[in-house]
Structures are given as structure tokens and as C-alpha cells.
Motif scaffolding. Structure first.
Motif, PDB file in Angstrom:
ATOM      1  N   TYR B 291      38.179  87.334  38.879  1.00 52.30           N
ATOM      2  CA  TYR B 291      37.546  88.044  39.822  1.00 52.30           C
ATOM      3  C   TYR B 291      35.914  87.524  40.151  1.00 52.30           C
ATOM      4  N   GLU B 292      35.389  87.301  39.336  1.00 53.57           N
ATOM      5  CA  GLU B 292      34.017  86.970  39.042  1.00 53.57           C
ATOM      6  C   GLU B 292      34.101  85.458  39.600  1.00 53.57           C
ATOM      7  N   LEU B 295      34.845  85.741  43.320  1.00 56.13           N
ATOM      8  CA  LEU B 295      33.190  86.009  43.954  1.00 56.13           C
ATOM      9  C   LEU B 295      32.402  85.089  44.267  1.00 56.13           C
ATOM     10  N   MET B 296      32.284  84.112  42.974  1.00 54.86           N
ATOM     11  CA  MET B 296      31.152  83.033  43.308  1.00 54.86           C
ATOM     12  C   MET B 296      31.648  82.157  44.196  1.00 54.86           C
ATOM     13  N   ARG B 297      33.170  81.996  44.679  1.00 52.21           N
ATOM     14  CA  ARG B 297      33.684  80.884  45.524  1.00 52.21           C
ATOM     15  C   ARG B 297      33.189  81.552  46.836  1.00 52.21           C
ATOM     16  N   THR B 298      33.288  83.110  46.975  1.00 56.42           N
ATOM     17  CA  THR B 298      32.818  83.553  48.343  1.00 56.42           C
ATOM     18  C   THR B 298      31.354  83.312  48.456  1.00 56.42           C
TER      19      THR B 298
END
Lengths: 217, 391
Positions: B291-292, B295-298
Motif C-alpha cells: 500500500y505504501e 501511495l508513492m505511485r500516486t
């Protein structure tokens, strides 16, 4: 600022989803309302470019997002979009202020660390989190985590902020507080705010809204 | 803030998992490198002591024992030989030179060797103070002996019979220290040198030992390669033999080799385990942080950025393990050197990085990275939308 036209999407092995057009002018606020399973999150991901539409177009700040690909898309998303997720997620091994520095690192913005520090401090102060700057995310209370995730969505001065179900787990009082905060901060940042939710309590609050129904054909 | 900082923080956030992978790799690398180092050092030492000694002449017995006793002063000698007969051999046209050795006594466990000045000269030994022996019962002391026994110029001592302990002391004569040698990193450092007459003199009252003109061995340098073939034949009917240090030491190395091979196999096994552990560690880490990563991709992170991040974590783990491993091998070698110097008169204290170790370091780091590649590739293929929705 945002304009979608005739978006459709299809998960493998599922029915075709069609979405109503979403329009929002710069600095505007919009509510996307829909029940669970109505495709809210899918629409959000389509607009952010996390999913590719089957057909239709997404335009943000004059850029055809649906035409972007790969690194260009990642970069555009990183620079122009901030997302507040339903549940606050952080990189657990980094402190709150380090988490706020992530968007700059990810988009290689090249901004000087002094500027970033200054902005981080200011934002954390407004969100009453300055004493938590050096804490790890799991040391924060749920409310603090939510405020921190709002800070992260705003730190890189995006043009659009999406909030995915920001209030679904909150009581009326907290809902009011969080929404006010979101509205105030996005207004201050000059970004438009799009709230995606099934929470009917927010319905009357916004003039601009898009309602999703079970749209499967 | 940089990517490598995040990688480091991620690793430190799971200290136990990280420690396990690092320690495993460190032990694997440490063992292999320790083996490489000690093998190289021991070989160097053995070769340094052989230095231009082509043949050793001594009493019949085990040729290996003859070499160990007279070149390295580790083993007991095979017996004594007649001086006149030995001189015949030295004068043989195939022989260029010979250094006679006579011994049978010790002082506090260090051998007193009767010889000629050519012996220290052979190892390029220089005086640090005093002079070489000239009179009977004068001794010139090797560097290590002088240091360990705290011997100074003018000191006198009694020798003891035998080569190891001081139970049977010759108190009829005392030796006098007239010189101390500089360290040579050869066997000379561990000896007390005097002339041959002193050895005979001490044993004046032992009619059964070293009677007449006997010596223990002669270190020979050949003039003609044929010496290796001719001399054994020549000595067939005497009580003497010649042995070739190079061949005997080779034999010894081969014997040791079996042990080192088994150890190498174990070390490689540990390394293989550590790579598995790095793989599991990076993989688990990646799974639980899916998930992290999404998140970094977003936030605008490209797949290649995340790929680098995961690879960095694997790289940091393996470099940490390798560095720790090299420290372990140096510490191990240092401990070994201290132990070995006392028992076997060898000083293994060179700590340089061997070419084979550089290969080991590169290999281990590379395989460590390789172990991280599978999880890293998984991040390339990650479906962000799905990952974000499933939480």
C-alpha cells in the motif's frame, strides 16, 4: 479545471460501467455521491489516471490525462493531484515531516529543502500538528493521522484535491470539522476539491454534485 | 531526502529481520574470506621460510619431519648426522652452498640453534642492536624471542636440554646475549642463534648426545638441478637423507586442503542461506508495504523509482553483510595470528584485501541485489488502483 466526457470502464469479467460527465472549475468544490459499489472509486481512479478508461476523455488543467502514459502520467499526477484516502496511510518508517517530503522526492521537483521545510512547518502548524513533525505515523491518533494526510495531499500545491470517503467513519461533529478543514485548506491553496463519498450528510452542503447510480448496462 | 535514506529507514524499521539477513551473510562472507586469508598467509609464510632452500640434509626418517624440524623449527629433528659426512655433501659439485644447523636445547621454549652467520644472512636478518655472535656461548637473539622473553644485551641464561621445556637445565655454562635481530617475518625471529661449538660445549657432559662432531641438519642450495636426483642415490647407504621443502610442503598443503574444502562448502552453504534470507526479507517487506508503494505511485513516483528503492534495500542489506563479514574475518585472523604466533612461530598479521576477496565482495553484493530483483520486478507490475482499493 476538470472535465471528463463519456467515460466508460470495464473490469475483466464484469459489466461495462459508464459514468456521468464531471466538471469542476478552478478553485471549485464538487461532491461525487454514490452508494457502495456504484463505481465511485473507479471514477476517482479514472480521473487520477490510476486506471485507463475504456473510452472517453479526462482533462485536467488543460492536459488530456487519458492520453498520458508511463512516467509522464506519474509525474503529472504527482504534481497536480493530491489525494486524501479513506484511511490514512503513510510510509510507516518515515516521520510525519519526512512523509510530507515524499511528493517532492517522487516527482523530483528540485525544490530546495529550505523552501520545503518552511512550507511543511507552516502547513503542520495550521493543522495543529507541528509538535508531531518528528513522530512516526503510528504514534499519531486517528484524528491526527487524518489531518496529516490532508497535509500530505496539499504539500505539493496541487491543482486538484480528491478526498475519498473522508467522513464515512466519523460522527457528525468530526465530519463537520474535517470537511471544514478540507474546504478551508483547499481554498487557501487555490485548488479545487472533489469529495467522493456515500455519506448523505454532505449532500445538502454542495451545490455542485454528481450522483452515481448503479449504472451497469 | 533521498531514496537511499528511505531504504535505510525501511530496513531499520524491521531491525530483527534486517539483523538476521545481515548476520547470516556476514558469517558466510566472513568464513570464506577468513579461509582465503589464512590460506594465503600460511602459504606465504611457508614459502618465505623455504626461500632458496632447495634441499635439507639430515638424519634418515620422515622427510616431512625433516623439513618441519629444520626449516620451520616446528617438529623434533629426525636425529643427528656426522659433521664430516655432511661436509662431504656440501662439497659436492652439484651443491652451491650449505648452512649447518645443530640444536637440541632451548631457553624458555625457544630453540638455541648452533649455526653460521650465513643462516641469518640467508633470511636477510639485520641487527637491531649489538652484534652477531663470535665467541662460543655468545648468542644473537631473534626479534620475537627478545620481545617475549625480555632479553637485553649482556643478559645471561642457562639453556635447558630438549626443545620444549626447562626441566633439565645445563647449569655448567651460561649463554650471553650479544646481539638482537630486527624482525624478519621468518622463522629466525623465533630462534636464539649461536655457533655450533657452543652446542657441543653445552653437551660436554652428555657423552651420548652430539658426541664427536655431530650436527642436526644442513640447509642446501643446489648449483645444478641434477642435485635433486643425484644426492638421494649418493646417500642411500648412509644414515643421511635429503628432502625437498617445496615438495613436502606441497604434500602438507594437500592434506590440509581437505579440511579447508569442507569448511568452504559450509561457508558457501551459509552464504546461500543468507541470500534466501535477503530474498525473503525484501519480499516480505515489499508485500507488507504494498500500500505504501502504491501511495508513492500516486504521489508521482514512477515504477522505476520504486524498483530502485527495493533494489537499494537489497543492496544495503548485502553491502552491510559483506562489510560485517570482512570485519569478522579480520578479527578472526587477528585472533588466529595471536594464537598461531605462539604455537607455530608464525606471524599472520597482514590484513590487506586479497584479489580473491574483492571477487568475493563483488559476487556477494551482486547476488544480494539479485535476491532483491524478484520483489523489485513485482513492484514494476503492481496495479496501483487495485492495491489502493483492496485495503
Amino acid at each position: 479545471m476538470i472535465a471528463t466526457s463519456d467515460l466508460t470502464f470495464c473490469y475483466t469479467g464484469s459489466d461495462l460501467l459508464t459514468f456521468p460527465n464531471v466538471n469542476c472549475k478552478a478553485g471549485g468544490q464538487l461532491l461525487i455521491l454514490g452508494d457502495s459499489g456504484s463505481g465511485k472509486t473507479t471514477l476517482l481512479h479514472l480521473i487520477c489516471g490510476l486506471l485507463k478508461p475504456l473510452s472517453g476523455k479526462v482533462e485536467i488543467a488543460g492536459v488530456q490525462v487519458s492520453d498520458l502514459d508511463g512516467v509522464a502520467l506519474d509525474k503529472f499526477r504527482g504534481e497536480n493531484i493530491g489525494i486524501v484516502f479513506q484511511q490514512a496511510h503513510f510510509v510507516q518508517s518515515l516521520t510525519v515531516s519526512e512523509n510530507l517530503a515524499l511528493p517532492a522526492l517522487m516527482t523530483k521537483s528540485g525544490e530546495s529543502s529550505e523552501d520545503l521545510c518552511e512550507r511543511t512547518r507552516g502547513l503542520l502548524k495550521r493543522l495543529r500538528l507541528e509538535h508531531k513533525a518528528d513522530s512516526l505515523p503510528n504514534e499519531l491518533s486517528v484524528g491526527e493521522q487524518q489531518r496529516a494526510s490532508i497535509a500530505r495531499a496539499l504539500i505539493h500545491k496541487p491543482k486538484v484535491v480528491f478526498a475519498d470517503e473522508p467522513t464515512s467513519a466519523l460522527d457528525d461533529k468530526s465530519t463537520e470539522a474535517v470537511i471544514s478543514l478540507l474546504e478551508e485548506e483547499t481554498r487557501l491553496a487555490g485548488a479545487c476539491l472533489i469529495i467522493v463519498t456515500h455519506d448523505q450528510r454532505l449532500k445538502s452542503r454542495y451545490a455542485d454534485k454528481v450522483e452515481l447510480k448503479y449504472l451497469a448496462l | 531526502m533521498r531514496l537511499i535514506y528511505i531504504a535505510r529507514k525501511n530496513l531499520l524499521a524491521k531491525p530483527l529481520q534486517t539483523a538476521l539477513s545481515t548476520i547470516l551473510l556476514a558469517f558466510g562472507v566472513g568464513m570464506v574470506s577468513l579461509m582465503m586469508l589464512s590460506e594465503k598467509q600460511i602459504k606465504d609464510q611457508f614459502e618465505r621460510n623455504i626461500k632458496d632452500i632447495d634441499l635439507v640434509l639430515g638424519a634418515k626418517g620422515s622427510p616431512l619431519q625433516l623439513i618441519l624440524a629444520n626449516v620451520y623449527h616446528i617438529d623434533a629433528p629426525t636425529g643427528n648426522i656426522d659433521l664430516e659426512a655432511a661436509e662431504e655433501v656440501i662439497k659436492h659439485p652439484y651443491v652451491e652452498d650449505g648452512i649447518p644447523l645443530a640444536y637440541g636445547d632451548n631457553y624458555m621454549g625457544y630453540r638455541i640453534v648452533g649455526t653460521e652467520h650465513s643462516y641469518p644472512e640467508h633470511y636477510s636478518a639485520e641487527l637491531s642492536e649489538g652484534q652477531m655472535w663470535s665467541e662460543t656461548f655468545e648468542v644473537t637473539v631473534g626479534a620475537v624471542v627478545a620481545k617475549k622473553l625480555d632479553l637485553n644485551l649482556g643478559d645471561t641464561f642457562y639453556s635447558a636440554h630438549g626443545l620444549t621445556d626447562g626441566t633439565d637445565v645445563h647449569d655448567n655454562v651460561d649463554f650471553k646475549v650479544v646481539g638482537i635481530l630486527k624482525p624478519t617475518s621468518s622463522v629466525i625471529d623465533h630462534l636464539l642463534l649461536t655457533n655450533i661449538e657452543s652446542i657441543w660445549g653445552v653437551h660436554g657432559d652428555h657423552s651420548d648426545e652430539l658426541k664427536g662432531k655431530e650436527i642436526t641438519a644442513v640447509l642446501l642450495k643446489k648449483r645444478n638441478p641434477m642435485a635433486v636426483l643425484t644426492l638421494p642415490n649418493l646417500l642411500k647407504d648412509t644414515n643421511m637423507q635429503v628432502a625437498l621443502p617445496a615438495i613436502e610442503i606441497n604434500r602438507l598443503n594437500n592434506q590440509f586442503g581437505i579440511g579447508t574444502k569442507a569448511l568452504s562448502a559450509i561457508a558457501l552453504l551459509i552464504m546461500a542461506l543468507s541470500f534466501a534470507s535477503i530474498f525473503i526479507s525484501v519480499f516480505e517487506n515489499m508485500q507488507s508495504r504494498k500500500y505504501e508503494l502504491a501511495l508513492m505511485r500516486t504521489m508521482g513516483g514512477s515504477p522505476s523509482t520504486l524498483f530502485k528503492l527495493i533494489l537499494l534495500e537489497g543492496g544495503l542489506l548485502s553491502i552491510g553483510g559483506v562489510v560485517l563479514g570482512l570485519i569478522i574475518s579480520r578479527t578472526g585472523l587477528f585472533t588466529l595470528a595471536t594464537l598461531v604466533a605462539d604455537k607455530f612461530k608464525y606471524d599472520i598479521s597482514e590484513m590487506s584485501l586479497l584479489p580473491s576477496e574483492i571477487a568475493l565482495v563483488c559476487c556477494a553484493t551482486f547476488v544480494g541485489l539479485l535476491a532483491a530483483i524478484i520483489p523489485a520486478v513485482k513492484t514494476l507490475r503492481m496495479d496501483i488502483s487495485e492495491t489502493l482499493s483492496n485495503e
